[in-house]
Write a protein that holds these residues in place. Structure first.
Motif, PDB file in Angstrom:
ATOM      1  N   GLU A  30      12.508  10.832  -6.902  1.00  0.00           N
ATOM      2  CA  GLU A  30      12.963  10.122  -8.105  1.00  0.00           C
ATOM      3  C   GLU A  30      11.843   9.253  -8.689  1.00  0.00           C
ATOM      4  O   GLU A  30      11.984   8.691  -9.765  1.00  0.00           O
ATOM      5  CB  GLU A  30      14.165   9.262  -7.726  1.00  0.00           C
ATOM      6  CG  GLU A  30      15.029   8.794  -8.844  1.00  0.00           C
ATOM      7  CD  GLU A  30      16.214   9.686  -9.129  1.00  0.00           C
ATOM      8  OE1 GLU A  30      16.338  10.102 -10.287  1.00  0.00           O
ATOM      9  OE2 GLU A  30      17.013   9.947  -8.229  1.00  0.00           O
ATOM     10  N   ASN A  31      10.729   9.124  -7.969  1.00  0.00           N
ATOM     11  CA  ASN A  31       9.602   8.277  -8.383  1.00  0.00           C
ATOM     12  C   ASN A  31      10.006   6.821  -8.589  1.00  0.00           C
ATOM     13  O   ASN A  31       9.604   6.167  -9.539  1.00  0.00           O
ATOM     14  CB  ASN A  31       8.953   8.814  -9.665  1.00  0.00           C
ATOM     15  CG  ASN A  31       8.304  10.146  -9.460  1.00  0.00           C
ATOM     16  OD1 ASN A  31       7.708  10.403  -8.420  1.00  0.00           O
ATOM     17  ND2 ASN A  31       8.415  11.017 -10.435  1.00  0.00           N
ATOM     18  N   LEU A  32      10.779   6.299  -7.646  1.00  0.00           N
ATOM     19  CA  LEU A  32      11.262   4.918  -7.753  1.00  0.00           C
ATOM     20  C   LEU A  32      10.792   4.032  -6.611  1.00  0.00           C
ATOM     21  O   LEU A  32      11.413   3.031  -6.318  1.00  0.00           O
ATOM     22  CB  LEU A  32      12.796   4.912  -7.767  1.00  0.00           C
ATOM     23  CG  LEU A  32      13.451   5.542  -8.973  1.00  0.00           C
ATOM     24  CD1 LEU A  32      14.970   5.564  -8.771  1.00  0.00           C
ATOM     25  CD2 LEU A  32      13.124   4.782 -10.230  1.00  0.00           C
ATOM     26  N   ILE A  33       9.701   4.405  -5.955  1.00  0.00           N
ATOM     27  CA  ILE A  33       9.318   3.684  -4.743  1.00  0.00           C
ATOM     28  C   ILE A  33       8.754   2.289  -5.040  1.00  0.00           C
ATOM     29  O   ILE A  33       9.114   1.335  -4.378  1.00  0.00           O
ATOM     30  CB  ILE A  33       8.312   4.508  -3.922  1.00  0.00           C
ATOM     31  CG1 ILE A  33       9.025   5.724  -3.357  1.00  0.00           C
ATOM     32  CG2 ILE A  33       7.708   3.690  -2.802  1.00  0.00           C
ATOM     33  CD1 ILE A  33       8.142   6.641  -2.581  1.00  0.00           C
ATOM     34  N   THR A  34       7.887   2.165  -6.017  1.00  0.00           N
ATOM     35  CA  THR A  34       7.242   0.862  -6.229  1.00  0.00           C
ATOM     36  C   THR A  34       7.500   0.322  -7.631  1.00  0.00           C
ATOM     37  O   THR A  34       7.662   1.074  -8.588  1.00  0.00           O
ATOM     38  CB  THR A  34       5.717   0.965  -6.037  1.00  0.00           C
ATOM     39  OG1 THR A  34       5.213   1.927  -6.961  1.00  0.00           O
ATOM     40  CG2 THR A  34       5.367   1.385  -4.621  1.00  0.00           C
ATOM     41  N   GLY A  35       7.565  -0.994  -7.709  1.00  0.00           N
ATOM     42  CA  GLY A  35       7.628  -1.661  -8.999  1.00  0.00           C
ATOM     43  C   GLY A  35       8.971  -1.607  -9.696  1.00  0.00           C
ATOM     44  O   GLY A  35       9.036  -1.840 -10.890  1.00  0.00           O
ATOM     45  N   HIS A  36      10.032  -1.300  -8.968  1.00  0.00           N
ATOM     46  CA  HIS A  36      11.344  -1.226  -9.602  1.00  0.00           C
ATOM     47  C   HIS A  36      12.306  -2.213  -8.969  1.00  0.00           C
ATOM     48  O   HIS A  36      12.117  -2.681  -7.851  1.00  0.00           O
ATOM     49  CB  HIS A  36      11.923   0.193  -9.482  1.00  0.00           C
ATOM     50  CG  HIS A  36      11.169   1.193 -10.280  1.00  0.00           C
ATOM     51  ND1 HIS A  36      11.426   1.427 -11.600  1.00  0.00           N
ATOM     52  CD2 HIS A  36      10.149   2.014  -9.954  1.00  0.00           C
ATOM     53  CE1 HIS A  36      10.602   2.355 -12.051  1.00  0.00           C
ATOM     54  NE2 HIS A  36       9.814   2.722 -11.067  1.00  0.00           N
ATOM     55  N   ASP A  37      13.353  -2.502  -9.686  1.00  0.00           N
ATOM     56  CA  ASP A  37      14.433  -3.348  -9.188  1.00  0.00           C
ATOM     57  C   ASP A  37      14.952  -2.779  -7.864  1.00  0.00           C
ATOM     58  O   ASP A  37      15.261  -1.594  -7.788  1.00  0.00           O
ATOM     59  CB  ASP A  37      15.541  -3.354 -10.235  1.00  0.00           C
ATOM     60  CG  ASP A  37      16.730  -4.202  -9.865  1.00  0.00           C
ATOM     61  OD1 ASP A  37      16.859  -4.600  -8.684  1.00  0.00           O
ATOM     62  OD2 ASP A  37      17.539  -4.474 -10.753  1.00  0.00           O
ATOM     63  N   PRO A  38      15.044  -3.578  -6.806  1.00  0.00           N
ATOM     64  CA  PRO A  38      15.491  -3.057  -5.512  1.00  0.00           C
ATOM     65  C   PRO A  38      16.907  -2.476  -5.543  1.00  0.00           C
ATOM     66  O   PRO A  38      17.269  -1.690  -4.683  1.00  0.00           O
ATOM     67  CB  PRO A  38      15.407  -4.256  -4.569  1.00  0.00           C
ATOM     68  CG  PRO A  38      15.225  -5.445  -5.414  1.00  0.00           C
ATOM     69  CD  PRO A  38      14.701  -4.989  -6.742  1.00  0.00           C
ATOM     70  N   CYS A  39      17.699  -2.832  -6.540  1.00  0.00           N
ATOM     71  CA  CYS A  39      19.043  -2.254  -6.656  1.00  0.00           C
ATOM     72  C   CYS A  39      19.010  -0.901  -7.357  1.00  0.00           C
ATOM     73  O   CYS A  39      19.999  -0.180  -7.347  1.00  0.00           O
ATOM     74  CB  CYS A  39      19.968  -3.193  -7.417  1.00  0.00           C
ATOM     75  SG  CYS A  39      20.373  -4.681  -6.505  1.00  0.00           S
TER      76      CYS A  39
END
Length: 75
Positions: A30-39
């Motif tokens: 999903e390419n959501l590993i870094t720099g995103h809201d933890p939720c």
């Protein structure tokens, strides 16, 4: 729009299925590993969890199943 909410879990702590590793791989997909809201990423506990809460997932169901099955058989 192709967005859905998914829940992944196991029925028993004795079932060899390491959900936390599955969530790591789903986040990579999903390419959501870094720099995103933890939720807003795949996550949860070692018994149940699911797709990003805020934005949902855009992954095809076949990808979610493949990653889950991989971690059920390669724990």
């Amino acid at each position: 729009d192709g967005v859905m909410d998914c829940t992944v879990g196991r029925f028993s702590p004795f079932i060899p299925f390491y959900l936390l590793r599955a969530f790591e791989d789903l986040n990579a997909e999903e390419n959501l590993i870094t720099g995103h809201d933890p939720c807003d990423k795949w996550g949860g506990g070692d018994m149940v969890g699911g797709s990003p809460r805020v934005g949902g997932t855009r992954l095809p169901l076949a990808t979610i199943l493949a990653v889950s099955e991989h971690h059920m058989h390669n724990t």
